[in-house]
Design an enzyme around this catalytic site. Structure first.
Site, PDB file in Angstrom:
ATOM      1  N   SER A  77       0.831  -1.190   0.000  1.00 32.23           N
ATOM      2  CA  SER A  77       0.000   0.000   0.000  1.00 32.23           C
ATOM      3  C   SER A  77       0.879   1.259   0.000  1.00 32.23           C
ATOM      4  O   SER A  77       1.785   1.378  -0.822  1.00 32.23           O
ATOM      5  CB  SER A  77      -0.953  -0.037   1.196  1.00 32.23           C
ATOM      6  N   ASP A 314      -5.486  -3.023  -3.385  1.00 26.95           N
ATOM      7  CA  ASP A 314      -4.478  -2.705  -2.381  1.00 26.95           C
ATOM      8  C   ASP A 314      -3.731  -3.942  -1.860  1.00 26.95           C
ATOM      9  O   ASP A 314      -4.339  -4.947  -1.493  1.00 26.95           O
ATOM     10  CB  ASP A 314      -5.175  -2.008  -1.212  1.00 26.95           C
TER      11      ASP A 314
END
Length: 763
Positions: A77, A314
């Site tokens: 992320s 993500d």
């Protein structure tokens, strides 16, 4: 002077808008590595700063030449973005400085909002706020947490944000992609310099992403024999092997990784390669290796067309703390001197959830909090205990291995002298004599090991087979797990048919002639382990004064030959070899023959003997004898240590330590952790997107916290009797903090009050 390397494997957690804080920390890590490079190049460039002074003080006070390298990076992320940028800077010798203005200016909600989603709707209401804000527990967040000078900015941007379409990701994917492309352009416009790693030191980068739809994976069972499940975890891996011309990856591939890993659900739309294609086309940018990258990076896709349809979200959804690929990367790290290996992980908000939907731990979660917590928070917030236990087990094995080697050395040297006889005492090695001595040493090691030699030999065979299967699968095209397993089975079937796994192929007298030829063609692991072992022991002998001659020629020879073995595949794979590797499942013998021809190890062995002989010839006789004993004695050590390390080897040969960098750990200026220092944690960690003042605050604290912890980590490498006093450490940190404030004050124009506070707190 004693030489030592502090090698950092950096793991960066997710943190949404706290990416700005992590940029401040990674900038300090880059400055530390840069200072080490400048010091050892006698370069007084200003980037050295406080860290160069610290390393120079360690050299002068402790008689220790400490070098700092960052050679393994992983992230998920927001942490993945920072890991990508830092890895690119290290490999290309670029500065991360241009990224700062980009983060402060462009990581803003007004620039990230999707133009289509962000259009004002008069009927928008609080229920239409995207998922991260839909269940906000406090209506008065702005008045309670935002300074009066910045409330108007935050209110305006938040108002625009909540007038988004119902349940559409508010941030634009192309906007985000262009931000990352701009960042790479800004870095590459700066003049390049020397990479921040020495030649032959590899650089690994790992970025986690989540395959939204998943891909099929075959699992072997007893009954039924095979089942198919869907796997969603993907780790994008990039390797710069450390050759004369360093290359980590095409910038387009790094943009792919950074954009995909940070597609936070509900805030950014999922990522597909078509989005990147469109933005590259607008910029008229080429991506030469696109097809090969997509098939290699996205498992379960046998064609570019299948890869193009992959939807990625993500990376921290399933792997927020990607330690495991970093641990696996340790298996083949060269080591020329003592190594202090550190796993350093950045956790910007320890103990805090990424998206908090309940009022407190004492309150039972509601309907949506339960569902979203199970799907998002719990997977990404799992502790790293298993990874730390794995690291500790590796360190324990390394400590045992070092004790074994020390204990064995006198007996090994005596055994080598007995095996070689009177010619050894002449101690005038020639290439042919060295080859003969090696063969006798191998036979002596087999006899000395007795019945244990068979177990060692079969472990070697298994290790060679796994390496061979991985290479043939990769060079043959598709690299998904199911095909890797089919390739393994085909190769093992052929090897068993050759009788290499039969009991009579290995006895206490050694291996059969056929098996020896097989290992000569394919056992690269033994060759590289031996060269690294000699290189490492040579360094320790120099540091201890046990060897007095000029050892630079032998060190350069060991370094160069290791590089030659490492790059054995060359830059060109002819069509015949490619066809043989693609057809390995039906013709394993042909594939193995093609690989033996490609690697061509036997001439490389002869060259190694010749070059070592030449390098040894100029050394005094005692030094020559000591090094020949190490080189010839390695089979004895390998028999004892390879089973201990389960066939993997451990080239760094030193225990591993783990350090954390977080607001909770960096308390030299202010205690209280994340809530006392960072603004980006507001609005469920999206806060820094709403205010430049927030971003400036978090970036500055990132630099200060990074400096605080890095000074601790550097000083912890010193022997106990050479440690600095608490007062001296405090003074070093004050100098570092003051330098950071002086450098950043002209740039950070919205946080004057914070500068005043920090100047008082630092003293």
């Amino acid at each position: 002077m004693r030489e030592k390397e502090l090698r950092i494997a950096l793991v960066c957690y997710g943190g949404i808008s706290l990416a700005v804080y992590m940029h401040g920390i990674t900038k300090e890590i880059w400055r530390l590595a840069k200072a080490s490079q400048l010091l050892h190049a006698d370069d007084e460039a200003p980037e050295g700063g406080t860290y160069r002074d610290l390393l120079r003080a360690i050299r002068e006070r402790c008689d220790l030449d400490l070098r700092v390298y960052v050679d393994i990076l992983a992230g998920a992320s927001a942490g993945g973005i920072n890991a990508v940028f830092l890895a690119h800077a290290i490999a290309q010798g670029r500065s991360v400085e241009p990224l700062t203005d980009l983060w402060l200016t462009s990581a803003d909600v007004d620039k990230l909002l999707d133009p289509q989603v962000g259009r004002v709707s008069r009927f928008a209401k609080s229920a239409a706020v995207p998922i991260a804000w839909a269940f906000s527990k406090r209506a008065g967040t702005i008045d309670e947490t935002v300074e009066s000078d910045h409330r108007a900015e935050v209110r305006t941007k938040l108002a625009n944000f909540v007038r988004s379409k119902w349940f559409a990701p508010p941030f634009g994917g192309p906007n985000f992609t262009n931000l990352i492309l701009d960042a790479f352009d800004a870095m590459d416009r700066q003049p390049g310099g020397a990479p921040l790693l020495p030649e032959a030191q590899p650089l690994d980068l790992y970025v986690t992403v989540t395959d939204f739809r998943g891909y099929p994976e075959a699992l072997k069972l007893n009954s039924p024999p095979e089942v198919i499940e869907r796997e969603h975890r993907i780790t994008l891996s990039f390797l710069d092997s450390g050759g004369p011309r360093r290359h980590l990856a095409d910038p387009a591939e790094l943009v792919f990784a950074a954009r995909a890993t940070a597609s936070f659900p509900g805030a950014f739309p999922p990522f597909t390669v078509r989005e990147l294609d469109a933005e590259l086309a607008k910029r008229r940018r080429l991506w030469p290796g696109r097809a090969d990258f997509l098939v290699r990076a996205l498992p379960g896709r046998d064609s570019v067309e299948e890869a193009e349809s992959t939807v990625l979200i993500d990376g921290s959804v399933l792997a927020n703390a990607p330690f495991r690929p970093c641990i696996e990367a340790l298996a083949k790290r060269p080591a020329w001197r003592e190594v202090d290996r550190r796993f350093v992980y950045i956790d910007p908000k320890p103990g805090q959830r990424s998206v908090s939907l309940a009022s407190g731990d004492s309150e039972a979660p509601g309907f949506f909090a339960t569902i979203l917590g199970a799907l998002s928070d719990i997977p990404r917030e799992q502790p790293i205990r298993d990874n730390l236990e794995t690291i500790e087990q590796m360190s324990a094995s390394i400590r045992r291995m070092r004790r074994i080697v020390r204990t064995m050395q006198p007996e090994v040297e005596a055994a080598i002298e007995r095996a070689i006889g009177s010619t050894f005492f002449l101690m005038r090695p020639t290439p042919s004599r060295l080859a003969t001595w090696r063969a006798r040493a191998n036979e002596a090691a087999a006899r000395a090991a007795g019945y244990a030699y068979a177990a060692y030999a079969h472990l070697k065979i298994a290790t060679v087979m796994e390496d061979m299967a991985a290479v043939i699968t990769r060079l043959g095209g598709s690299n998904d797990r199911a095909r890797r397993e089919r390739v393994r089975q085909a190769l093992w079937t052929h090897v068993r048919a050759q009788g290499f796994t039969n009991p009579d192929s290995v006895t206490a007298k050694g291996a059969s002639e056929a098996l020896i030829l097989f290992l000569r063609d394919f056992d690269i692991g033994f060759r590289t382990r031996r060269l690294r072992f000699v290189a490492k022991r040579l360094t320790r002998m120099i540091e201890s004064g046990a060897i007095a001659g000029d050892c630079e020629p032998i060190r350069l020879t060991l370094n160069d030959m290791l590089e030659r073995y490492h790059r054995r595949e060359g830059d060109h794979l002819d069509a015949a070899a490619r066809r043989a590797f693609a057809a390995v499942e039906s013709e394993p013998a042909a594939a193995m023959a093609a690989l033996a021809k490609l690697w061509n190890l036997r001439p490389l062995d002869e060259e190694t003997d010749a070059r070592l002989t030449e390098a040894l010839s100029d050394l005094p006789k005692p030094d020559r004898r000591a090094l020949v004993l190490l080189y010839l004695g390695y089979p004895f050590y390998d028999v004892a240590t390879l089973p201990l390390l389960q066939g993997q080897g451990m080239d760094e040969f030193d225990p591993i330590k783990v350090d954390r960098i977080s607001p909770d750990d960096a308390v030299a200026i202010r205690a209280g952790g994340t809530t006392a220092t960072l603004k980006g944690i507001q609005f469920n960690s999206f806060g820094a997107f709403f205010s430049r003042a927030y971003r400036e605050n978090d970036y500055l604290w990132g630099r200060l916290h990074g400096a605080d912890r890095l000074i601790d980590i550097v000083l912890s490498t010193l022997p106990a009797d050479k440690r600095f006093t608490d007062e001296e450490v405090a003074a070093i940190k004050r100098d570092a903090f003051r330098a950071i404030l002086a450098e950043e004050k002209p740039r950070l124009s919205t946080i004057g009050t914070l500068f005043d506070e920090l100047e008082r707190e630092i003293g």
